[in-house]
Design a protein around this motif. Structure first.
Motif, mmCIF file in Angstrom:
data_model
loop_
_atom_site.group_PDB
_atom_site.id
_atom_site.type_symbol
_atom_site.label_atom_id
_atom_site.label_comp_id
_atom_site.label_asym_id
_atom_site.label_seq_id
_atom_site.Cartn_x
_atom_site.Cartn_y
_atom_site.Cartn_z
ATOM 1 N N PRO A 104 0.842 -1.203 0.000
ATOM 2 C CA PRO A 104 0.000 0.000 0.000
ATOM 3 C C PRO A 104 0.878 1.254 0.000
ATOM 4 C CG PRO A 104 -0.699 -1.562 1.696
ATOM 5 C CD PRO A 104 0.613 -2.050 1.188
ATOM 6 N N SER A 105 0.464 2.241 -0.754
ATOM 7 C CA SER A 105 1.226 3.486 -0.841
ATOM 8 C C SER A 105 0.508 4.602 -0.094
ATOM 9 C CB SER A 105 1.409 3.888 -2.304
ATOM 10 O OG SER A 105 2.005 5.170 -2.410
ATOM 11 N N VAL A 106 1.294 5.425 0.607
ATOM 12 C CA VAL A 106 0.718 6.575 1.310
ATOM 13 C C VAL A 106 0.842 7.848 0.478
ATOM 14 C CG1 VAL A 106 1.146 5.566 3.570
ATOM 15 C CG2 VAL A 106 2.866 7.088 2.552
ATOM 16 N N ALA A 107 1.248 7.710 -0.775
ATOM 17 C CA ALA A 107 1.401 8.873 -1.650
ATOM 18 C C ALA A 107 0.275 8.896 -2.676
ATOM 19 C CB ALA A 107 2.756 8.817 -2.350
ATOM 20 N N PRO A 108 -0.049 10.085 -3.184
ATOM 21 C CA PRO A 108 0.449 11.383 -2.689
ATOM 22 C C PRO A 108 -0.372 11.839 -1.491
ATOM 23 C CG PRO A 108 -0.957 11.730 -4.590
ATOM 24 C CD PRO A 108 -0.904 10.229 -4.377
ATOM 25 N N SER A 109 0.293 12.296 -0.493
ATOM 26 C CA SER A 109 -0.397 12.769 0.715
ATOM 27 C C SER A 109 0.180 14.101 1.157
ATOM 28 C CB SER A 109 -0.248 11.765 1.852
ATOM 29 O OG SER A 109 -0.880 10.545 1.540
ATOM 30 N N ARG A 110 -0.712 15.017 1.487
ATOM 31 C CA ARG A 110 -0.306 16.314 2.042
ATOM 32 C C ARG A 110 -0.676 16.409 3.522
ATOM 33 N NH1 ARG A 110 2.963 19.211 -1.574
ATOM 34 N NH2 ARG A 110 2.247 18.766 -3.693
ATOM 35 N N ARG A 111 -1.580 15.543 3.950
ATOM 36 C CA ARG A 111 -2.097 15.625 5.310
ATOM 37 C C ARG A 111 -1.784 14.334 6.066
ATOM 38 N NH1 ARG A 111 -7.175 15.252 5.442
ATOM 39 N NH2 ARG A 111 -7.573 16.446 7.351
ATOM 40 N N VAL A 112 -1.351 14.484 7.290
ATOM 41 C CA VAL A 112 -1.068 13.336 8.148
ATOM 42 C C VAL A 112 -2.311 12.467 8.317
ATOM 43 C CG1 VAL A 112 -0.610 12.698 10.543
ATOM 44 C CG2 VAL A 112 0.891 14.323 9.377
ATOM 45 N N ASP A 113 -3.465 13.087 8.458
ATOM 46 C CA ASP A 113 -4.692 12.323 8.650
ATOM 47 C C ASP A 113 -4.964 11.378 7.481
ATOM 48 O OD1 ASP A 113 -5.051 13.540 11.068
ATOM 49 O OD2 ASP A 113 -6.552 14.983 10.365
ATOM 50 N N ASP A 114 -4.616 11.799 6.261
ATOM 51 C CA ASP A 114 -4.813 10.927 5.097
ATOM 52 C C ASP A 114 -3.898 9.710 5.172
ATOM 53 O OD1 ASP A 114 -6.673 12.714 4.096
ATOM 54 O OD2 ASP A 114 -5.211 13.776 2.846
ATOM 55 N N ILE A 115 -2.653 9.925 5.605
ATOM 56 C CA ILE A 115 -1.720 8.802 5.745
ATOM 57 C C ILE A 115 -2.229 7.826 6.801
ATOM 58 C CG2 ILE A 115 0.582 8.159 6.563
ATOM 59 C CD1 ILE A 115 1.697 10.568 5.185
ATOM 60 N N LEU A 116 -2.703 8.350 7.913
ATOM 61 C CA LEU A 116 -3.171 7.482 8.990
ATOM 62 C C LEU A 116 -4.357 6.621 8.552
ATOM 63 C CD1 LEU A 116 -2.855 9.917 12.018
ATOM 64 C CD2 LEU A 116 -1.354 7.995 11.429
ATOM 65 N N LYS A 117 -5.183 7.150 7.669
ATOM 66 C CA LYS A 117 -6.304 6.349 7.164
ATOM 67 C C LYS A 117 -5.793 5.194 6.295
ATOM 68 C CE LYS A 117 -10.723 6.605 4.752
ATOM 69 N NZ LYS A 117 -10.476 5.313 4.066
#
Length: 525
Positions: free
Chosen positions: A75-88
């Motif tokens: 699973p990729s955490v990119a592209p992410s600008r917000r920590v909350d999006d990564i945590l999801k």
């Protein structure tokens, strides 16, 4: 009778003795002739290419095949600008894995976030798993407290972001991947390469304590080869930390060796040993590339992987043992260390055809160009880094140093052999895109970084064909479309030399041949 005859083609041979052709013949995987030498000869298969451009198969001289294949499945955490999006994303990945196990995600990049992400925030969504976020650079990671608790106290006291040797300590804890998993990852990456016109690659380091996926990682390449899952030619670099001290005969001058004394040149065909890889520093994205002067806006100069004298000793020992050396050096301070070590090695025991390489050469001062030339060092650069990371890199280097990054023209004007590569999966691996960036030197924002370092298309093509073959000791069998060489070919929808440079990266790869065996590209199938 020929095995195959390719006709009605625009063949760019990269051979100055016969620059272009319309027809070529193949017998038992080798090119036997061009134009009149093969015209009309009977062949089991005649392929009309309808005017398509044919080039030697591209050689990507610095890749990470297992990493790229495994990353494609994670699973990729990119592209992410917000920590909350990564945590999801992390929470969703955690839910799919058993409690107590490891959950690995890819593409973490702290530079893009609204705030720093910490181990404690990962803990909130970990639910009893050990969570590992691989950094986009490959030189760092972010982990949760379940992993930190297993590390020595000086590491466990961090906020979860670990770089270089601290990251290596984490990887030593992670259960090794199986040979089957790694062979599957290799096959995946190899097929992507083949779809991009690549017929040969250099795996940039097996056996590394810092980056290894298994202590028997090299066996996965052998498994892929034996099981018919290696559709490109692979040369393996061996990490210097895989070498062990040996007491050989004094006249052999070998103090460290790999396995049974195997070294550069062992093997043939689809799988062989290449250079010994020595890591001198980290990377620019993780801010660990070793610089002479600090990063802009920081007091940090990055870091060397170990004391400069120890690095020099490793380089000299590898040279004396008969290895070709591939020295990872991104920052200019690391480049100094690499050049000092290589100079000492050649002075102590001259080997004129050693073909030592500096991998990345990310920041090279003007005074270092002359030393590259004098020592006969090949520069193996990653043009795509300028495109995808150039805006960030230019900012942290500043106006004076930015033009020194991933040079082109400066190397060529000093007589230094220039070789292109991708470092996939760190950046897009398509050679045609990289060739475009070598010419344009434009970042994603459109900023042109060091325009005087741009090179012409012919020089960029050489960096992925003839000069790449030379850097791999393959010049007798690859790199140009010449009778006697392997029929490794990339069939393109247009001639990169004839289109506007801005269109080179969009040229279709129609077919790829490896020793005359055809595989249609992903875009053509």
């Amino acid at each position: 009778m020929l095995c195959a005859r390719l006709t009605n083609a625009h063949i760019v041979t990269m051979d100055p003795d016969h620059p272009t052709a319309r027809e070529l013949g193949i017998w038992q995987g080798r090119i036997v002739g061009l134009d009149d030498d093969v015209a009309g000869l009977p062949a089991r298969r005649v392929v009309d290419l309808d005017g398509a451009t044919v080039l030697p198969g591209f050689i990507d001289s610095h890749v990470h095949m297992v990493w790229a294949g495994l990353k494609a499945q994670a699973p990729s955490v990119a592209p992410s600008r917000r920590v909350d999006d990564i945590l999801k994303v992390v929470a969703d990945a955690v839910a799919a894995r058993p409690r107590g196990g490891w959950v690995t995600l890819a593409d973490y990049d702290q530079r893009e976030l609204d705030r720093p992400l910490t181990a404690k925030e990962l803990d909130a969504v970990s639910d009893g798993r050990k969570v590992y976020l691989g950094h986009i650079s490959g030189h760092a990671c972010l982990v949760n407290t379940s992993i930190l608790d297993l590390l020595p106290p000086h590491i466990a006291g961090s906020d979860g972001f670990l770089a270089e040797e601290d990251m290596g300590a984490v990887l030593q804890l992670r259960p090794p991947h199986s040979l089957g998993e790694m062979a599957g990852a290799i096959e995946h990456t190899a097929r992507v390469c083949r779809s991009e016109g690549v017929t040969g690659v250099v795996e940039a380091g097996v056996g590394s304590e810092l980056f290894s996926h298994s202590p028997i990682e090299a066996a996965a390449y052998q498994l892929a080869h034996e099981s018919g899952r290696l559709p490109v030619r692979v040369q393996l670099m061996v990490a210097a930390d895989a070498l062990r001290a040996v007491d050989a005969a004094r006249e052999d001058t070998t103090t460290r060796a790999f396995g049974l004394g195997l070294r550069t040149g062992f093997g043939d065909g689809r799988l062989s040993l290449g250079a010994m890889k020595v890591f001198t520093d980290g990377g620019m994205m993780a801010r660990t590339a070793a610089l002479t002067d600090p990063y802009v806006g920081s007091d940090s100069n990055g870091q060397l992987q170990m004391d400069a004298d120890r690095l020099k000793d490793t380089i000299v020992a590898g040279h004396r043992a008969g290895w070709q050396l591939a020295v990872h050096a991104i920052g200019d301070r690391a480049v100094d260390v690499a050049l000092d070590g290589l100079e000492a090695a050649q002075r102590g025991r001259p080997r004129p055809d050693a073909r030592h390489r500096v991998e990345h050469a990310g920041l090279v001062r003007p005074d270092q160009l002359r030393r590259f030339a004098e020592l006969g060092i090949t520069a193996v650069v990653q043009p795509s880094f300028l495109r995808y990371f150039g805006d960030d890199y230019a900012t942290i280097m500043g106006a004076e140093r930015a033009p020194w990054m991933y040079r082109g023209r400066g190397f060529l004007d000093h007589g230094v052999r220039l070789v292109g590569s991708s470092d996939r999966p760190v950046a897009n691996g398509a050679p045609l895109r990289a060739i475009q960036f070598m010419v344009e030197r434009a970042s994603a924002s459109g900023a042109v970084i060091g325009p005087e370092e741009g090179i012409d298309v012919d020089a960029a093509l050489r960096a992925y064909t003839t000069d790449a073959a030379y850097a791999c000791h393959w010049e007798d069998s690859a790199g140009s479309i010449t009778p006697g060489k392997r029929a490794d070919l990339a069939v393109l929808g247009d001639d990169p030399r004839q289109v506007d440079p801005s269109r080179i990266g969009d040229i279709e790869v129609v077919r790829t041949f490896l020793e005359g065996e055809e595989a249609e590209s992903a875009s053509a199938s």
